[in-house]
Design a protein around this motif. Structure first.
Motif, PDB file in Angstrom:
ATOM      1  N   ASP A  85      15.000  71.728  74.156  1.00  0.00           N
ATOM      2  CA  ASP A  85      14.280  72.318  73.201  1.00  0.00           C
ATOM      3  C   ASP A  85      12.654  72.646  73.827  1.00  0.00           C
ATOM      4  O   ASP A  85      11.931  71.598  74.422  1.00  0.00           O
ATOM      5  CB  ASP A  85      14.011  71.920  71.956  1.00  0.00           C
ATOM      6  CG  ASP A  85      15.303  71.584  71.103  1.00  0.00           C
ATOM      7  OD1 ASP A  85      16.027  72.776  70.694  1.00  0.00           O
ATOM      8  OD2 ASP A  85      16.117  70.688  71.206  1.00  0.00           O
ATOM      9  N   ARG A 123      10.779  73.495  65.152  1.00  0.00           N
ATOM     10  CA  ARG A 123      12.260  73.434  65.106  1.00  0.00           C
ATOM     11  C   ARG A 123      12.410  72.653  63.762  1.00  0.00           C
ATOM     12  O   ARG A 123      13.623  72.768  63.332  1.00  0.00           O
ATOM     13  CB  ARG A 123      12.867  72.383  65.946  1.00  0.00           C
ATOM     14  CG  ARG A 123      12.556  72.752  67.496  1.00  0.00           C
ATOM     15  CD  ARG A 123      12.808  71.640  68.427  1.00  0.00           C
ATOM     16  NE  ARG A 123      11.914  70.549  68.354  1.00  0.00           N
ATOM     17  CZ  ARG A 123      11.976  69.341  68.863  1.00  0.00           C
ATOM     18  NH1 ARG A 123      13.055  69.205  69.569  1.00  0.00           N
ATOM     19  NH2 ARG A 123      11.119  68.399  68.635  1.00  0.00           N
ATOM     20  N   PHE A 124      11.612  72.116  62.989  1.00  0.00           N
ATOM     21  CA  PHE A 124      11.760  71.506  61.718  1.00  0.00           C
ATOM     22  C   PHE A 124      10.889  72.248  60.602  1.00  0.00           C
ATOM     23  O   PHE A 124      10.019  72.905  60.807  1.00  0.00           O
ATOM     24  CB  PHE A 124      11.371  69.999  61.693  1.00  0.00           C
ATOM     25  CG  PHE A 124      12.251  69.642  63.025  1.00  0.00           C
ATOM     26  CD1 PHE A 124      13.565  69.172  62.827  1.00  0.00           C
ATOM     27  CD2 PHE A 124      11.729  69.154  64.278  1.00  0.00           C
ATOM     28  CE1 PHE A 124      14.256  68.643  63.858  1.00  0.00           C
ATOM     29  CE2 PHE A 124      12.317  68.487  65.211  1.00  0.00           C
ATOM     30  CZ  PHE A 124      13.636  68.360  65.180  1.00  0.00           C
ATOM     31  N   VAL A 133      18.965  61.878  60.114  1.00  0.00           N
ATOM     32  CA  VAL A 133      18.668  63.248  61.016  1.00  0.00           C
ATOM     33  C   VAL A 133      20.081  63.551  61.810  1.00  0.00           C
ATOM     34  O   VAL A 133      19.796  64.395  62.604  1.00  0.00           O
ATOM     35  CB  VAL A 133      17.651  62.771  61.961  1.00  0.00           C
ATOM     36  CG1 VAL A 133      16.264  62.708  61.215  1.00  0.00           C
ATOM     37  CG2 VAL A 133      17.831  61.687  62.891  1.00  0.00           C
ATOM     38  N   SER A 153      20.653  67.358  62.636  1.00  0.00           N
ATOM     39  CA  SER A 153      19.997  67.954  63.511  1.00  0.00           C
ATOM     40  C   SER A 153      20.968  67.950  64.927  1.00  0.00           C
ATOM     41  O   SER A 153      20.792  68.798  65.655  1.00  0.00           O
ATOM     42  CB  SER A 153      18.818  67.210  63.986  1.00  0.00           C
ATOM     43  OG  SER A 153      17.880  67.733  64.971  1.00  0.00           O
ATOM     44  N   SER A 200      23.481  70.544  64.835  1.00  0.00           N
ATOM     45  CA  SER A 200      22.834  71.680  64.820  1.00  0.00           C
ATOM     46  C   SER A 200      22.737  72.083  66.455  1.00  0.00           C
ATOM     47  O   SER A 200      23.060  73.220  67.009  1.00  0.00           O
ATOM     48  CB  SER A 200      21.569  71.884  64.126  1.00  0.00           C
ATOM     49  OG  SER A 200      21.796  71.895  62.778  1.00  0.00           O
ATOM     50  N   HIS A 227      17.508  65.800  73.075  1.00  0.00           N
ATOM     51  CA  HIS A 227      16.943  66.568  71.916  1.00  0.00           C
ATOM     52  C   HIS A 227      16.839  65.796  70.814  1.00  0.00           C
ATOM     53  O   HIS A 227      15.579  65.682  70.059  1.00  0.00           O
ATOM     54  CB  HIS A 227      18.184  67.611  71.423  1.00  0.00           C
ATOM     55  CG  HIS A 227      17.822  67.960  70.086  1.00  0.00           C
ATOM     56  ND1 HIS A 227      16.762  68.984  69.887  1.00  0.00           N
ATOM     57  CD2 HIS A 227      18.585  67.775  68.973  1.00  0.00           C
ATOM     58  CE1 HIS A 227      17.133  69.182  68.539  1.00  0.00           C
ATOM     59  NE2 HIS A 227      17.915  68.368  67.818  1.00  0.00           N
ATOM     60  N   LEU A 229      12.845  64.312  68.693  1.00  0.00           N
ATOM     61  CA  LEU A 229      12.389  64.285  67.077  1.00  0.00           C
ATOM     62  C   LEU A 229      11.066  63.733  66.673  1.00  0.00           C
ATOM     63  O   LEU A 229      11.046  62.665  66.974  1.00  0.00           O
ATOM     64  CB  LEU A 229      13.850  63.854  66.218  1.00  0.00           C
ATOM     65  CG  LEU A 229      14.684  64.941  65.544  1.00  0.00           C
ATOM     66  CD1 LEU A 229      15.246  65.582  67.092  1.00  0.00           C
ATOM     67  CD2 LEU A 229      15.615  64.405  64.700  1.00  0.00           C
ATOM     68  N   GLU A 232       9.869  64.052  61.169  1.00  0.00           N
ATOM     69  CA  GLU A 232      10.996  64.376  60.705  1.00  0.00           C
ATOM     70  C   GLU A 232      11.740  63.350  59.946  1.00  0.00           C
ATOM     71  O   GLU A 232      12.237  63.399  58.917  1.00  0.00           O
ATOM     72  CB  GLU A 232      11.814  65.175  61.763  1.00  0.00           C
ATOM     73  CG  GLU A 232      13.105  65.913  61.353  1.00  0.00           C
ATOM     74  CD  GLU A 232      13.114  66.690  60.078  1.00  0.00           C
ATOM     75  OE1 GLU A 232      14.161  66.957  59.355  1.00  0.00           O
ATOM     76  OE2 GLU A 232      11.829  67.156  59.725  1.00  0.00           O
TER      77      GLU A 232
END
Length: 424
Positions: free
Chosen positions: A3, A24-25, A309, A312, A315, A348, A352, A356
């Protein structure tokens, strides 16, 4: 596919506190909780689901209070468990009665309409029958000969937990893990989702094994063969007797005929659900304690954070699959994308922001979030783990062992990465 991080700073529209954002969040404010849970109003659970969530919170809070007061969690066979087992046997007794009656009517009723009635009874009994899970045909299954180091690690963790190991390990793409039994001999099966396994540290993986194997040792009646199948049978009855929407005149009469049986089934289902829920919640707290004992309290907390999480991770895997689908054919980088899939997923998740994690923790406390309605709310499980002194790991992930585990899972990693990217 890593990302691109484009974090910026903006003031909170509610309190003016500086917010560091990540596109992203969800953008939210840790000072006043502005926009902390924008999706809360989207959930509309049904009546039974709301009841289960309320009971899960109540039982979870009571068990946490017991632990905080110094009471030791341990498997327990109480009056509720005995009553639940009795009700489950009665449910199976109804199914057995349908089978016996159906067979007698078919065999002894020739020359009348009784065999037809018997066939109907047997048709009703068929979906109510007890089920024995089997190993999947469409997922990789590992046995001791396929992965001796993995099975040795499982056996070592099982010894710490106070139970036996497993006979088979099913590997999936899911961001999850579970244990169950399969076949008439009720052999033990551990299911590991690479979507979760690959985003954990080696010590967190040991904590995961401790948690899952702990379910074999915690005396949870809900997931036993008798009670689990009784709950499944009652759910099937509820479906068979469900009200017909927008009924015709004849169906109105049928709905009226089904009303009392449907209410009776719902009452028994709610009762059995209630009687087994406390034992299941206790079992989850116990499984968490086994995770801490095997991998350390720190690793167990890290595992719980990763599960919070986990959406995520799911996703990210979906984005990988979609990117591969729209990529131009013949692009070597995309054609070989499966090779680095799991590393990209781990990268990824490592990217985070802590904000988050904190947002998800606060959301879990606000919603009473849990893995499902049989689990205690996640924030209560975290609080239970933090009760008392931190626990050191009894099983340590040595680098050489980790290298051996990686080598054993290499083929499975490739198979499932290709499956996600549709590159077989």
């Amino acid at each position: 596919m890593l990302d691109t991080l484009d974090r910026s700073v903006q003031p909170c529209p509610e309190c003016g506190t500086e917010i560091r954002t990540d596109p992203r969040f969800v953008v939210w404010c840790a000072a006043c909780d502005w926009n902390m849970d924008p999706g809360e109003a989207e959930e509309t659970p049904g009546r039974l689901e709301r009841l289960r969530r309320r009971l899960a919170r109540q039982h979870g809070e009571k068990l946490l209070a017991e632990v905080t007061a110094g009471e030791t969690l341990r498997p327990r066979r109480d009056g509720a468990s005995v009553l639940a087992y009795t009700i489950a046997l009665a449910v199976h007794g109804v199914t057995a009665a349908l089978v016996v009656t159906g067979i007698l009517l078919v065999v002894l009723g020739w020359g009348s309409a009784l065999p037809l009635v018997g066939a109907v009874l047997l048709g009703i009994a068929w979906p109510l029958r007890p089920r024995f899970e089997q190993l999947p045909d469409d997922e990789p299954v590992l046995y001791r000969a396929d992965a001796p180091e993995l099975f040795a690690l499982i056996a070592e963790v099982a010894e710490v937990v106070g139970t036996a190991g497993v006979h088979a390990v099913v590997v999936t793409v899911d961001v999850n893990a579970s244990v169950s039994t399969y076949g008439l001999r009720q052999r033990r099966r551990l299911e590991i989702g690479l979507g979760l396994w690959e985003i954990l540290t080696p010590q967190q993986r040991i904590a995961l094994l401790g948690h899952e194997l702990g379910h074999y040792a915690n005396g949870d009646t809900r997931h036993g063969l008798i009670t689990a199948n009784a709950l499944r049978s009652l759910t099937t009855w509820w479906y068979l007797l469900s009200r017909i929407p927008q009924p015709t005149l004849g169906e109105v009469a049928l709905n009226a005929l089904y009303l009392l049986p449907r209410c009776a089934v719902q009452g028994v289902l709610i009762l059995l659900d209630h009687l087994t829920l406390r034992a299941t919640q206790r079992g989850e707290y116990l499984a968490d304690s086994f995770a801490a004992r095997a991998g350390s309290t720190e690793a167990a907390m890290g595992l719980m954070d990763r599960l919070l999480v986990g959406g995520s991770a799911a996703s990210a895997l979906l984005r990988e699959a979609n990117t591969k689908q729209v990529a131009r054919s013949g692009n070597p980088a995309r054609e070989e994308a499966w090779r680095g899939l799991w590393k990209r997923l781990a990268a990824h998740m490592d990217s985070l922001p802590q904000s988050e994690y904190e947002r998800q923790r606060r959301c879990s406390a606000l919603r009473g979030h849990s893995v499902d309605t049989t689990h205690p709310p996640t924030h209560l499980r975290r609080a239970c783990l933090l009760t008392g002194a931190p626990t050191a790991a009894e099983v340590v992930a040595a680098p050489e062992r980790q290298a051996a585990l990686d080598a054993e899972l290499a083929k499975v990693r490739e198979t499932l990465a290709r499956e996600i990217l549709n590159d077989r």
